[in-house]
Motif scaffolding. Sequence first.
Motif, PDB file in Angstrom:
ATOM      1  N   GLU A 759      46.793  37.063  45.608  1.00 44.45           N
ATOM      2  CA  GLU A 759      45.825  36.065  45.169  1.00 44.45           C
ATOM      3  C   GLU A 759      45.705  36.123  43.641  1.00 44.45           C
ATOM      4  O   GLU A 759      45.938  37.166  43.030  1.00 44.45           O
ATOM      5  CB  GLU A 759      44.459  36.323  45.805  1.00 44.45           C
ATOM      6  CG  GLU A 759      44.438  36.186  47.319  1.00 44.45           C
ATOM      7  CD  GLU A 759      44.716  34.762  47.768  1.00 44.45           C
ATOM      8  OE1 GLU A 759      44.274  33.821  47.073  1.00 44.45           O
ATOM      9  OE2 GLU A 759      45.395  34.584  48.795  1.00 44.45           O
ATOM     10  N   PRO A 760      45.350  35.009  42.991  1.00 43.57           N
ATOM     11  CA  PRO A 760      45.200  35.050  41.522  1.00 43.57           C
ATOM     12  C   PRO A 760      44.122  36.055  41.107  1.00 43.57           C
ATOM     13  O   PRO A 760      43.068  36.150  41.722  1.00 43.57           O
ATOM     14  CB  PRO A 760      44.790  33.617  41.160  1.00 43.57           C
ATOM     15  CG  PRO A 760      45.266  32.784  42.312  1.00 43.57           C
ATOM     16  CD  PRO A 760      45.165  33.651  43.526  1.00 43.57           C
ATOM     17  N   VAL A 761      44.433  36.810  40.064  1.00 45.29           N
ATOM     18  CA  VAL A 761      43.514  37.832  39.558  1.00 45.29           C
ATOM     19  C   VAL A 761      43.310  37.587  38.061  1.00 45.29           C
ATOM     20  O   VAL A 761      44.268  37.658  37.289  1.00 45.29           O
ATOM     21  CB  VAL A 761      44.059  39.254  39.778  1.00 45.29           C
ATOM     22  CG1 VAL A 761      43.083  40.283  39.200  1.00 45.29           C
ATOM     23  CG2 VAL A 761      44.293  39.500  41.249  1.00 45.29           C
ATOM     24  N   PRO A 762      42.079  37.288  37.616  1.00 41.73           N
ATOM     25  CA  PRO A 762      41.845  37.123  36.172  1.00 41.73           C
ATOM     26  C   PRO A 762      41.758  38.492  35.494  1.00 41.73           C
ATOM     27  O   PRO A 762      41.163  39.429  36.009  1.00 41.73           O
ATOM     28  CB  PRO A 762      40.502  36.385  36.110  1.00 41.73           C
ATOM     29  CG  PRO A 762      39.819  36.724  37.403  1.00 41.73           C
ATOM     30  CD  PRO A 762      40.888  36.951  38.414  1.00 41.73           C
ATOM     31  N   ALA A 763      42.358  38.593  34.311  1.00 41.05           N
ATOM     32  CA  ALA A 763      42.326  39.836  33.531  1.00 41.05           C
ATOM     33  C   ALA A 763      41.008  39.913  32.772  1.00 41.05           C
ATOM     34  O   ALA A 763      40.906  39.482  31.628  1.00 41.05           O
ATOM     35  CB  ALA A 763      43.510  39.900  32.577  1.00 41.05           C
ATOM     36  N   VAL A 764      40.000  40.421  33.440  1.00 43.14           N
ATOM     37  CA  VAL A 764      38.656  40.500  32.854  1.00 43.14           C
ATOM     38  C   VAL A 764      38.053  41.846  33.231  1.00 43.14           C
ATOM     39  O   VAL A 764      38.117  42.257  34.397  1.00 43.14           O
ATOM     40  CB  VAL A 764      37.750  39.361  33.372  1.00 43.14           C
ATOM     41  CG1 VAL A 764      36.328  39.540  32.852  1.00 43.14           C
ATOM     42  CG2 VAL A 764      38.293  38.004  32.951  1.00 43.14           C
ATOM     43  N   THR A 765      37.503  42.524  32.235  1.00 41.16           N
ATOM     44  CA  THR A 765      36.749  43.753  32.502  1.00 41.16           C
ATOM     45  C   THR A 765      35.345  43.356  32.914  1.00 41.16           C
ATOM     46  O   THR A 765      34.595  42.791  32.122  1.00 41.16           O
ATOM     47  CB  THR A 765      36.711  44.661  31.264  1.00 41.16           C
ATOM     48  OG1 THR A 765      38.048  44.974  30.864  1.00 41.16           O
ATOM     49  CG2 THR A 765      35.947  45.940  31.567  1.00 41.16           C
ATOM     50  N   LYS A 766      34.995  43.647  34.136  1.00 41.16           N
ATOM     51  CA  LYS A 766      33.699  43.210  34.654  1.00 41.16           C
ATOM     52  C   LYS A 766      32.578  44.022  34.028  1.00 41.16           C
ATOM     53  O   LYS A 766      32.746  45.201  33.721  1.00 41.16           O
ATOM     54  CB  LYS A 766      33.673  43.350  36.176  1.00 41.16           C
ATOM     55  CG  LYS A 766      34.671  42.419  36.869  1.00 41.16           C
ATOM     56  CD  LYS A 766      34.634  42.564  38.371  1.00 41.16           C
ATOM     57  CE  LYS A 766      35.638  41.607  39.027  1.00 41.16           C
ATOM     58  NZ  LYS A 766      35.683  41.753  40.484  1.00 41.16           N
TER      59      LYS A 766
END
Length: 1302
Positions: A759-766
């Motif tokens: 599945e698409p995964v955004p490169a973001v530090t939560k």
Amino acid sequence: MNEDSLMHPPEFVIKPRSHTVWEKQCVRLHCTVSGWPDPRVVWYKNNVAIDPLANPGKYKLESRYNVHSLEINRCDFDDTAQYHASAMNSKGEQSAFASVVVKRFKGDVDESLPSPRQGPVSEYGITFQTHIVDQFGVSFGREGETMSLGCTVIIYPALNRYQPEVEWYRDDVLLSPSKWTHMHWSGDRATLTLTHLNKEDEGLYTLRVTTKSGYETYSAYVFVRDADAEVEGAPGAPLDVRCLDANKDYIIVTWKQPAVDGGNSILGYFVDRCEVGTTHWIQCNDTPVKFARFPVTGLVEGRSYTFRVRAVNKSGMSRPSRVSEPVAAMDPADRARMRGTSAPWTGQIIVTEEEPAESVVPGRPLELQVTEATKNYVVLSWKPPGEKGLEGVMYYVEKCISGTDSWQRVNTEIPVKSPRFALFDLAEGKSYSFRVRCCNSAGVGEPSDPTEATTVGDKLDIPSAPGKVVPTRNTDTSVVVSWEASRDAKELVGYYIESSVVGSNVWEPCNNKPVNATRFICHGLMTGETYVFRVRAVNAAGLSQFSPESEPVEVKAAIASPAPPYGITVLECVRDSMVLAWKQPNFIGGADITGYFVDYREVIDGVPGKWHEANIRAVSERAYRVSDLKENKKYQFQVRAANMAGVGIPSLPSNTFLCEEWTIAVPGPPHDLQIREVRSDSLVLLWKPPVYQGRDPVNGFYVDIKEAEAPEEAWRGVNNKATEKSFIKIKNLKEGEAYVFRVRAQNKAGVGNTSDVTEPVPAVTKPGTKEIVVDVDDDGIISLNFECSGMTPDSKFVWSKNYEEISDASRLTVETKGNKSKAVFKSPGEEDIGIYSCLVTHTDGASSSYTLSEEELKRLLEISHDHKFPIIPLKSELAVELLEKGRVRFWLQAEKISPNGKVNYIFNDNAVSQGEKYKMNFDKNTGVIEMIMESLTPADEGTYTFQLQDGKATNQSSLVLIGDVFKQLQQESEFQRKEWFRKQGPHFIEYLGYEVTPECCVILKCKVGNMKKETSALWYKDGHQIKSDEHLGFTEGVLKLEIAQISKKDAGVYEVVLKDDRGKDTSTLNLTDQGFKDLMNEVFSFIANSSTPLKVTSTDEGIRLYTFVSYYNDLLQVTWHYKDSAIAFSDRIKSGVVGEQLWLQITEPTEKDMGKYAIEFNDGKGGLRRTLELSGQAFDDAFAEFQRLKAAAIAERNRARVAGGLPDVVTIQEGKALNLTCNISGNPVPEVTWLKNDREITSDEHCILKFESGKFASFTITGVNTSDSGKYSILVKNKYGTESGDFTVSVFIPDEAGGKKK
């Protein structure tokens, strides 16, 4: 074991939940039942058993894996009922209940919604598919704000000319465009704007999109809070103001009470009216009414009005409600008979005229009754009489107190026009009877039959408090609250629900508009907080008491069965079996998935067969081998996920797969791709090796990456060389970009097929992301620590090494407490090298990893050793310093030491202790350790050591004092000792020095201390006393000696001696040779800095440059420069000093003298230079002035002058000779003229005038007489000027008395 001990009656693990659905939708009730023997479950509707065969297609019953479900297809109003499931076995029976409510959209015209059309559209020959995406969620607003709700609508296929029907509903009521609601459809997005929120706008909003193929809906709740009160503590505004029973004489206004009373009970309400077309509001009642209904009288027939209501408590008045819709003060029958139009603001009504007829006295009114009675008013209604003639009738109302026969007419002045009337000003508690008479132009008719006795008071009671309140978990921010309805409540308006965080005692409204149901979803709650709820009912009479508080409930998502898995693929295929893989459901139901169930069916000629269970027991892995298949047959598969709530619905059937043995040489696809540790620039990808190895074992993997929105050709490799591991860390990602990944396996034969794409995964530090932290405690224990801020009650920490879960506790133990987990190494060594990771379940992917490399392990072991065998840390090593009186202090400071710490003091390997020579101090609070010696002797040369011990921690520090280092310290100690003794008497704090003032005055000064009155200060120069300061009035101060104008004679050696009975001190200042030169240079520096800028002036001899100084000293050395070269002085160019002016004279200047001039002051440091550019206009002006002055000087020197010799007055005796001579100068030789009494005289024998040698003029009278008296003048004149000399001659006769002058 006795079998009876295992048997137990049925128990509902998960009970069926109530549902509210739209008409034509499907609903599914399910429950999970335990018991032994397995219970039999029967479903009932309104206590009647449901028979699916009696209604084919309507009901579908299923019982699998202890999960029992009832599915109702295409619900209609008849399906609104109470359903219950009854579970029975030999040990007993249990039932669980749920309600189904089927709702229908309500429109202005058609109350029911059209059924969606099924199948293709005849007009277009196609079927539309409608999807509502980008939906608005549960929304919160405040009165007065503007809110927009919107959804994106996707209709496939998209036809440009075709537009769907878009409708908005609030609480099932169709909304129309108005000043409060604006609607917009852009072709792909539907928007509803609430322009000015009021509590009337609160409710469930539904978007309905209808096409030729059917309709789709989406709903969400909108909450509207009260605006801030204008007066603190005032109640909220009333809401839902409406007008009922409008007629000629009055209009009944109703409203709903607010949920917020401001902390004080509402005393009542004021009703305001405003005539349409004006902005003037008039208060209708003088005193507040408590009943939420009020008849407004005093209206002008035919005119239209709007109304508003305000609530009041003891703190003040609320904001006004939203205004009602306009309503006209006229009877409904008049509206029906109206012809033409009316002007609303004037109330003009055009009616038809009836034919005149003979008047007849009307009959009695019929069916008189009290329709409404409160303590503030009573409303009567009746029917017109049967005999009233053609003329219209009016009415008189009469009242009578019960028990009397005294009838009193109420409306004595104006008859009532409508068959309804509101009476005010009745005595509360008294009983009245009423009757009505008709009247017209013919007279007043007989009265109607009187009403029964009516006691004035509120007939409508405040509802009773609602019953038990039951909260149920719903989502992370909402709770479903249900309650028992108020018993015997009349004209119930609805319910208000309030919530309170447990322990806060602060109650907040959950809804600001009454709800009619006994179930409500309270939104906007804090996740993880525990709440209690209470409910109260409301009708026109007021608000009930609160219900009992509910049981506390924690706000978190309810547990449900999982959503369907998806992405079913085949990992391996042999002749009679297939290995399947699938992806975890996107929604797991709030509880761990306990396993999966696989079903299969054979497909013959494209026709699927019946489903069969592949596994009886749930499988925990997302891969399973389905056996007992037939070779070369085609199959479809479906998978269900299960958790503690039950088994979810099955996935969509997979693609059709052929069961035949794979013979390809390359490996099959890897599977079960998982993504961990997502950061803004990196993530970790995990996978499982392919089940099908190919001809040779798998020896590596390749990972591909691309942006989620990029085309297929954008796939690119992450690793150029195959990795043997089943995980990889992917770096250098672009923050915010979404990526997808796939993996390929290889063996000797080549690279196999790709895995399924992630599945698409955004490169973001939560936010709140933590990393694993390594720690070494005081005992040297090495541990890995991970903290998670977003845990749920079901979350668990899972530790892995090289991304394989750690199950062997021989090398690592895990300790978890709250939201922190620790992995502790027992005996770390090389076998522990690897990547350690921690995953927190039931979160949004909280995970982190830590690489324990060989170098890192070595570093941690060193730290661990230091902790096991600790050293007392030192802030400073052993050092030495000198104290007052030359005492020597050896000291060091430990960073931290306990009260049990000890110190050994060592000198040259021998312990020393407290005594006369050594003084030891140990401050355990600050860690300062010191040893003090009064003085140093040659025997003290050597090595000093402090040895520290604190428990098992030790340390020591040494200081070597030998050779020159020791000698220098010893000398400094002795000097400090002597200084201390010196300062016991009068002494110099600052020794003798000098200061030059801006006035170039030299001041010798010294600062002295420890003085007393008996102390004397003697000044000496070259051994000779020059000044004595005695009886000084200070203990510490400054002694000064001023030298006003210093010169060479002031050079010498100056000395100041302080002395008294305590001793003496001497300070000397040598101001000879270089000392005097340095002093004078400082004086010269002040002189130079006081100099003014060079200026130019002209004289009759030439041009002069000059500067002024504040003080001039003869020893000052200056140098004049011309064009940066020192000037050689001559008769033509000279320099000099006049007072404080230093000048340079250029005699008879020429153009050759033009240029840059400077004067340089020499102060021994670099000097100071003042410059002047004498050229151009400056030179021209100076030269012209010089020429002018020169000419004036020549004229002044050569003009005619009378140099002297003449007296002012000559007194002479008659007969005497008078001879006067004066000097004459001038070039050329002046002309000489003599005057007497301003008349020219010439030389004769009596008065002889001579001018000799051009220098001497004489005036001689041989014998004077009285006629010679008078004023005489000599006038000299040449071309340069004229000058005169005056004198007076007075001749007297001697024999005249008193010597009278003639």
